[in-house]
Write an enzyme that holds these catalytic residues in place. Structure first.
Site, PDB file in Angstrom:
ATOM      1  N   TYR A   1       0.813  -1.217   0.065  1.00 27.55           N
ATOM      2  CA  TYR A   1      -0.030   0.085  -0.049  1.00 27.55           C
ATOM      3  C   TYR A   1       0.955   1.067  -0.052  1.00 27.55           C
ATOM      4  O   TYR A   1       0.437   2.283   0.593  1.00 27.55           O
ATOM      5  CB  TYR A   1      -0.845   0.023   0.955  1.00 27.55           C
ATOM      6  N   SER A   2       2.034   1.218  -0.620  1.00 33.66           N
ATOM      7  CA  SER A   2       2.856   2.152  -0.522  1.00 33.66           C
ATOM      8  C   SER A   2       2.578   3.450  -1.498  1.00 33.66           C
ATOM      9  O   SER A   2       2.372   3.169  -2.730  1.00 33.66           O
ATOM     10  CB  SER A   2       4.386   1.577  -0.938  1.00 33.66           C
ATOM     11  N   ASN A   3       2.455   4.559  -0.879  1.00 28.89           N
ATOM     12  CA  ASN A   3       2.277   5.931  -1.393  1.00 28.89           C
ATOM     13  C   ASN A   3       3.569   6.207  -2.434  1.00 28.89           C
ATOM     14  O   ASN A   3       3.225   6.801  -3.509  1.00 28.89           O
ATOM     15  CB  ASN A   3       1.836   7.109  -0.743  1.00 28.89           C
TER      16      ASN A   3
END
Length: 287
Positions: A59-61
């Site tokens: 879920y890395s921005n």
């Protein structure tokens, strides 16, 4: 691109707060991600590198920002994704922007330089981008936030995962000799190491204060209290916070005011570092 990012004044729980809206810079390359990537992309272009290799969680921005930025600049992007292969809305967006995903076990993931060398040592076209964009180029971009301020503040707050953004802010404060205290909120347990990370880039830590008690259980952890705070703040101000970074920082500001550590009439600036898509990993908690 909306630059310089605006500063909005909001009122919440009887306190006036200024918010530096870096979340509005770009819908996908927003906040500190844009600041970090600005000079990384410039350095890659100067070295004629057309393929960025980076690292992040599911879920890395940061991954989404790299994917969007490389698509806009007609570059390739590959990400080593920590953990078993999964599918989620964040990774789907990354793939829509053309990013190639390589899932890697957590133990191997700890050795990023070794992974890079193993897979790309013979490729002269690739450019290494560390997790979160941590680099001296990122530091320069984050320091420019301070240069955009047209008025003084008693306190500036930012959230921290790696400390790169905070180091840039502190460098900017010191460079301009501002009478401002930088408050850094680590979002993971054991965040004391952040001061060491900052010191790698900026030696003068006199205007730095670290608050390590606002992690809410650790990185990407939340509690019902934090979720309710996000709901309350967003519905009261119209500014959406993410549950991983900005909400923990914002909670800390009002808690420190409530405890009298920050004076109620102090002029406080909160840096909104974007990352709103991080809410997708916790969306069921808001129902």
């Amino acid at each position: 691109m909306l630059l310089p990012s605006p500063i909005h004044q909001v009122s919440f729980r009887g306190k006036s707060l200024f918010v530096k809206r870096d979340d509005l810079i770009d819908p996908f390359v927003s906040g500190n991600k844009w600041r970090k990537l600005k000079y990384i992309l410039q350095d890659a272009a100067e070295k004629n590198k057309k393929h960025l290799i980076t690292f992040g969680g599911a879920y890395s921005n940061h991954l989404l920002a790299i994917a969007a930025a490389t698509a806009k600049n007609h570059l390739k992007a590959t990400a080593f994704v920590r953990g078993e292969e999964v599918s989620n809305p964040m990774l789907t967006l990354c793939k829509l922007f053309g990013m190639q995903l390589r899932f890697i076990d957590r133990q191997s993931y700890q050795h990023k330089e070794a992974l890079f060398e193993e897979h790309y040592a013979n490729d002269s076209n690739v450019y290494f981008v560390n997790e979160g964009g941590a680099s001296k180029e990122a530091l320069i971009g984050c320091a420019e936030i301070i240069e955009e301020l047209k008025e003084g503040f008693d306190h500036i707050f930012c959230a921290a995962g790696t400390g790169t953004t905070a180091a840039g802010l502190l460098k900017g404060i010191n460079k301009l000799q501002l009478q401002t205290t930088l408050h850094v909120i680590p979002v993971l347990k054991g965040g004391e190491f952040i001061s060491d990370e900052i010191a790698m880039y900026e030696s003068d830590l006199n205007k730095l204060q670290l608050h390590t008690d606002y992690h809410f259980g650790g990185y990407a952890k939340t509690t019902p209290e934090l979720i309710n705070f996000i709901k309350d703040f967003t519905s009261s101000t119209g500014i959406l916070l993410d549950p991983i970074y900005t909400s923990k920082m914002c909670y800390a500001i009002f808690d420190l005011i409530e405890k009298g550590i920050i004076k109620k009439d102090a002029k406080v600036l909160m840096l909104h570092t974007g990352g709103i898509f991080g809410i997708l990993g916790k969306i069921d908690q808001f129902s």
